[in-house]
Design an enzyme around this catalytic site. Structure first.
Site, PDB file in Angstrom:
ATOM      1  N   LYS A  35       0.843  -1.206   0.000  1.00  0.00           N
ATOM      2  CA  LYS A  35       0.000   0.000   0.000  1.00  0.00           C
ATOM      3  C   LYS A  35       0.875   1.253   0.000  1.00  0.00           C
ATOM      4  CE  LYS A  35      -0.280  -0.428   5.023  1.00  0.00           C
ATOM      5  NZ  LYS A  35      -0.976  -1.154   6.088  1.00  0.00           N
ATOM      6  N   TYR A 254      17.305  29.565   8.930  1.00  0.00           N
ATOM      7  CA  TYR A 254      16.103  30.297   9.347  1.00  0.00           C
ATOM      8  C   TYR A 254      15.983  30.336  10.858  1.00  0.00           C
ATOM      9  CZ  TYR A 254      14.328  30.234   4.558  1.00  0.00           C
ATOM     10  OH  TYR A 254      14.154  30.430   3.219  1.00  0.00           O
TER      11      TYR A 254
HETATM   12  C1  PLP Z   1      -0.236  -2.118   6.722  1.00  0.00           C
HETATM   13  C2  PLP Z   1      -0.803  -3.426   7.090  1.00  0.00           C
HETATM   14  C3  PLP Z   1       0.034  -4.549   7.287  1.00  0.00           C
HETATM   15  C4  PLP Z   1       1.539  -4.471   7.281  1.00  0.00           C
HETATM   16  O1  PLP Z   1       2.009  -3.891   8.487  1.00  0.00           O
HETATM   17  P1  PLP Z   1       3.565  -3.721   8.763  1.00  0.00           P
HETATM   18  O2  PLP Z   1       3.643  -3.213  10.149  1.00  0.00           O
HETATM   19  O3  PLP Z   1       4.062  -2.707   7.783  1.00  0.00           O
HETATM   20  O4  PLP Z   1       4.182  -5.045   8.553  1.00  0.00           O
HETATM   21  C5  PLP Z   1      -0.582  -5.767   7.517  1.00  0.00           C
HETATM   22  N1  PLP Z   1      -1.935  -5.880   7.564  1.00  0.00           N
HETATM   23  C6  PLP Z   1      -2.748  -4.828   7.406  1.00  0.00           C
HETATM   24  C7  PLP Z   1      -4.214  -5.007   7.477  1.00  0.00           C
HETATM   25  C8  PLP Z   1      -2.215  -3.561   7.165  1.00  0.00           C
HETATM   26  O5  PLP Z   1      -3.026  -2.517   7.017  1.00  0.00           O
END
Ligand code: PLP
Length: 361
Positions: A35, A254
């Site tokens: 994702k 800054y």
């Molecule tokens: C993002 C996600 C994962 C992966 O999690 P990590 O901590 O990056 O390994 C697994 N299952 C779901 C439902 C997620 O949303």
């Protein structure tokens, strides 16, 4: 020459990290989580490099469509499921799988017609974000079981809230709730994220869902990626574009939040929050110049940061700089900036060119 700022993506490290997930959960199938554009690494290239996994998981339809249009053929699971009735035709058209985490999503499937869609029913075992209460599993499975729009058998999943902390007993409680609600059902199940894979073998089940570990970043509050045999996939690099001798008392950048404690060389590096380097990284955040750690000084600007070069007196314009990656874990920069490695990886901006190395094609 163009600006030297680059994200180097090491695809052989990515495949190495997948092999660690496999070794830790040898009896489970792998749904690689890609994702948010593959945690900022480029989801299509990541999917191509991980082409032997059993499935991919993404947050939403657009992410899945991007993968399908690039020719990715594995099962793709929409982790948030369908939101609108019109989503279901796209889910079918692109041959996607759905997480169902709410009765409203079952309503959508009941009002729908067409080819059966593979479904993962998600239980809320304690995270209290998405999922149905474990006590409603039987009722929801019964509803799903009557539908021609749902491929049988349904699979079951839940998500762990605190698996990154090995001392926290929430994970054991979540497991107990999951098992109490599902042990008799003889359906395929999935629980583990990266932290579950690495630290909680009881969570491995039929499928595991590694995300952050694939990118070589530790999911844990208290242990580094290297201790878990993970290799960083992204190295964010740039170069020195100026080295100036400043005088004792000179304010840097800054707001002049840093004043030189002595006459000293100050390096200017072509990276800033406009590239995704965190603006909240404070003075003292480590930066590698010629492979040597030096401290960031003053505020992060849009296009530049400054570093104290007293420990690197030979440094000159054009010398290479690493902001995170090989030899400088992104977790360390994130912790300095009050965030997590996940966020820094996701927010490298469009201005930064990506160089993919060690691809298979
Ligand atoms: C993002 C996600 C994962 C992966 O999690 P990590 O901590 O990056 O390994 C697994 N299952 C779901 C439902 C997620 O949303």
């Amino acid at each position: 020459m163009t600006r030297a700022t680059r994200a180097i993506i090491n695809l052989s490290a990515l495949r190495h990290n997948l092999s660690i997930a496999r070794r830790r959960a040898p009896d489970s199938r792998i749904m690689a989580i890609i994702k948010a554009n593959g945690y900022g690494h480029g989801s299509v290239t990541v999917a191509q490099a991980l082409n032997e996994v059993d499935a991919f998981g993404v947050a939403c339809l657009d992410e899945a469509i991007t993968l399908r249009e690039a020719g990715i053929a594995q099962p793709i699971v929409l982790l948030e499921g369908a939101v609108h009735a019109a989503d279901l035709n796209l889910v079918r058209g692109y041959q996607l799988e759905l997480v169902v985490h709410h009765p409203a999503q079952i309503n959508l499937l009941e009002q729908d017609s067409g080819r059966a869609i593979p479904v993962w029913l998600k239980l809320d075992t304690g995270m209290h974000r998405l999922g149905i209460p474990p006590g409603q599993v039987a009722e929801m499975l019964q509803r799903l079981g009557q539908l021609e729009t749902v491929a049988q058998p349904v699979r079951l999943m839940t998500h762990l809230a605190n698996a990154d902390d090995r001392q926290d007993n929430t994970t054991s409680q979540q497991l107990a709730r999951f098992d109490a609600a599902t042990a008799d059902l003889k359906l395929q199940t999935s629980i583990a994220n990266s932290a579950g894979i690495l630290a909680w073998p009881d969570t491995h089940r039929d499928w595991v869902r590694p995300g952050i570990m694939l990118y070589g970043v530790s999911p844990f509050v208290d242990s580094a990626a290297a201790e878990n045999e993970l290799q960083p996939v992204m190295t964010l690099q740039s170069e020195l574009i100026a080295v100036n001798r400043q005088q004792q008392g000179d304010p840097i950048g800054y707001g002049g939040t840093y004043r030189c404690p002595a006459d000293m060389p100050v390096g200017v590096i072509a990276i800033g929050y406009g590239d995704g380097y965190p603006r909240h990284a404070p003075t003292g955040t480590p930066v590698l110049v010629n492979g040597k750690r030096v401290p960031l000084i003053g505020r992060v600007s849009m296009d530049m940061i400054c570093v104290d070069l007293r420990d690197c007196p030979e440094a000159q314009i054009g010398d290479p700089v690493v902001l995170w990656g090989d030899d400088l874990p992104v977790e360390e920069i994130a912790s300095q900036a009050g965030t997590i490695g996940y966020e820094l990886l996701c927010q490298v901006t469009q201005r930064v060119p990506f160089d993919y190395q060690h691809g298979i094609n």
